[in-house]
Enzyme design. Sequence first.
Site, PDB file in Angstrom:
ATOM      1  N   GLU A  97      -0.557   4.910  -0.411  1.00 43.41           N
ATOM      2  CA  GLU A  97      -1.303   6.161  -0.596  1.00 43.41           C
ATOM      3  C   GLU A  97      -0.387   7.359  -0.462  1.00 43.41           C
ATOM      4  OE1 GLU A  97      -2.820   3.614   0.896  1.00 43.41           O
ATOM      5  OE2 GLU A  97      -5.014   3.861   0.875  1.00 43.41           O
ATOM      6  N   LYS A 131      -3.078   0.908 -24.785  1.00 45.97           N
ATOM      7  CA  LYS A 131      -3.514   0.844 -26.188  1.00 45.97           C
ATOM      8  C   LYS A 131      -2.273   0.930 -27.076  1.00 45.97           C
ATOM      9  CE  LYS A 131      -8.156   2.529 -25.167  1.00 45.97           C
ATOM     10  NZ  LYS A 131      -8.281   3.315 -23.929  1.00 45.97           N
ATOM     11  N   TYR A 165       0.841  -1.200   0.000  1.00 43.48           N
ATOM     12  CA  TYR A 165       0.000   0.000   0.000  1.00 43.48           C
ATOM     13  C   TYR A 165       0.875   1.249   0.000  1.00 43.48           C
ATOM     14  CZ  TYR A 165      -4.993  -0.881   0.314  1.00 43.48           C
ATOM     15  OH  TYR A 165      -6.293  -1.163   0.007  1.00 43.48           O
ATOM     16  N   THR A 222      -4.735   6.345 -21.431  1.00 43.52           N
ATOM     17  CA  THR A 222      -4.533   5.020 -20.872  1.00 43.52           C
ATOM     18  C   THR A 222      -3.142   4.599 -21.329  1.00 43.52           C
ATOM     19  OG1 THR A 222      -5.602   4.100 -22.816  1.00 43.52           O
ATOM     20  CG2 THR A 222      -6.941   4.246 -20.828  1.00 43.52           C
ATOM     21  N   ARG A 262      -2.570  -2.224 -18.290  1.00 41.04           N
ATOM     22  CA  ARG A 262      -3.874  -1.569 -18.198  1.00 41.04           C
ATOM     23  C   ARG A 262      -3.798  -0.509 -17.106  1.00 41.04           C
ATOM     24  NH1 ARG A 262      -8.478  -2.899 -20.560  1.00 41.04           N
ATOM     25  NH2 ARG A 262      -7.181  -4.120 -21.952  1.00 41.04           N
ATOM     26  N   ASP A 304      -7.431  13.902 -24.495  1.00 40.88           N
ATOM     27  CA  ASP A 304      -7.469  12.501 -24.055  1.00 40.88           C
ATOM     28  C   ASP A 304      -6.873  11.693 -25.205  1.00 40.88           C
ATOM     29  OD1 ASP A 304      -8.102   9.870 -23.608  1.00 40.88           O
ATOM     30  OD2 ASP A 304     -10.146  10.259 -22.893  1.00 40.88           O
TER      31      ASP A 304
HETATM   32  N1  DSN Z   1     -12.885   1.006 -24.175  1.00 37.97           N
HETATM   33  C1  DSN Z   1     -12.035   1.947 -24.859  1.00 37.97           C
HETATM   34  C2  DSN Z   1     -11.997   1.703 -26.326  1.00 37.97           C
HETATM   35  O1  DSN Z   1     -12.207   0.566 -26.728  1.00 37.97           O
HETATM   36  O2  DSN Z   1     -11.752   2.609 -27.087  1.00 37.97           O
HETATM   37  C3  DSN Z   1     -12.405   3.356 -24.551  1.00 37.97           C
HETATM   38  O3  DSN Z   1     -12.453   3.538 -23.198  1.00 37.97           O
END
Ligand code: DSN
Length: 457
Positions: free
Chosen positions: A68, A240, A66, A237, A246, A211
């Site tokens: 925080e 991707k 942990y 994120t 993730r 974003d």
């Molecule tokens: N789930 C993502 C996507 O597939 O683009 C977006 O959050």
Amino acid sequence: MKNTIKKKVRSTRQKFNKIKEQDKALYELLQAEQKRQSDSLELIPSENIVSKAVLEAMGSILTNKYSEGYPGARYYGGNEQIDKIEELARGRLKKLFGVPYANVQPYSGSPANMAVYIATCEAGDTVLGQHLFDGGHLTHGWKSSATAKFFNTVQYHVKKDGYIDLDEVGRLAKEHKPKLIWVGATAYPREFPFKELGKIANSVGAYLVADVAHIAGLIVAGVHTSPAKYVDIITSTTHKTLRGPRGGVIMVTSRGLKKDKELGNKIDKAIMPGSQGGPHNHTTAAMAVAFGEASKPAFKRYGKQIVANAKALADELMRRGVKLVSDGTDNHLIVMDCGKGRGAIVEAALDVAGLTANKNTIPSEPATPFFPSGVRMGTPSVTTRGMKTREMKQIAKWISRVLDIVEEYDLPDTNMADKTTYMKKFKREIAKNKEMLALRKEVQKLCRAYPAPDTLV
Ligand code: DSN
């Protein structure tokens, strides 16, 4: 397809020995998923395949701790190494994007975006974001997201040609005086106009937030304009095109800090204690690994190939008469217009052939988000497997064949229950279609020639 095996690659195939010993039920599920991932082509543009080093960090003992707070200011003891790991991840991310501030603790993209609202807005403030049907994300103000419950959200659109309608954004910004404007989407195949939106945001005193979840890896590879000069905040994120674990990140640019020198601190507080508890340290470590990989020359080549592959896929599909939103792509993804409400049929049929894609809305969607008219596809994952434009042409040929096979199928134009019943029947039928099963064998052959490599640098 002939002659696809070129080199021997060590794959990321996992053995799960300990799980096998103590949990047969889970072991079987993991094996089945591993088989699905290796024997099908992942064309969902938000998915990718991580390196063995990223997997190792994700599966490490760091999950036991942990932490925080932030490096040097934790609520728990024993965080000496965790501090250094978080600093490593933050430092690498700042360097990759050329920004002065980064937070690597968001659990994923939606919590990262929520923290931006908390840091910059009061409940009830107005925000402007891209309409969901036109490719925008739920958290950019869509009505069923909490963002629309707590804020006054206004949505902008794309024009008939599929490009963002900058005139409309300018008009809405002037009329509604938003506190923040979102740029970034989940199904937008074109380059984002960061510079133009930066001017609009400045003209109404709004924060501009990019974003970049989908295109983060392309920015790092230099094949998409970086928003760093034009926006105040960047969220993303990391799983991707960035090809990491993730998770989510938030960055503040020099422009953002000039506007408000406390913006970084506000973001930190919005994450913890504002909306999250302890950071997922194993994920932070895996981010550090992925950011290290993304800083290597091989990643630049990877990013270039993703785009070259997406363009090749788009061109071949269009040559075969398939309609694409905006007539092509500048990035890693395409959106096929399959005809009113036919996205689910095409998605299910592609799945039988081992081509995994997802149904998606198209601009001015004539049907509904649950049974939309489009299918979204992208090339990050197949590019990680080493495929090039030649394989994309082959994949386009298979997709076009699937579209021909399902041409006669159409959902009833009545209600959801009828549509759901129709889909069940359709799935049973298409799963037995001999031509589809033959296609699946061909797809599998290509997959086996291109296993997911365990080393990506
Ligand atoms: N789930 C993502 C996507 O597939 O683009 C977006 O959050």
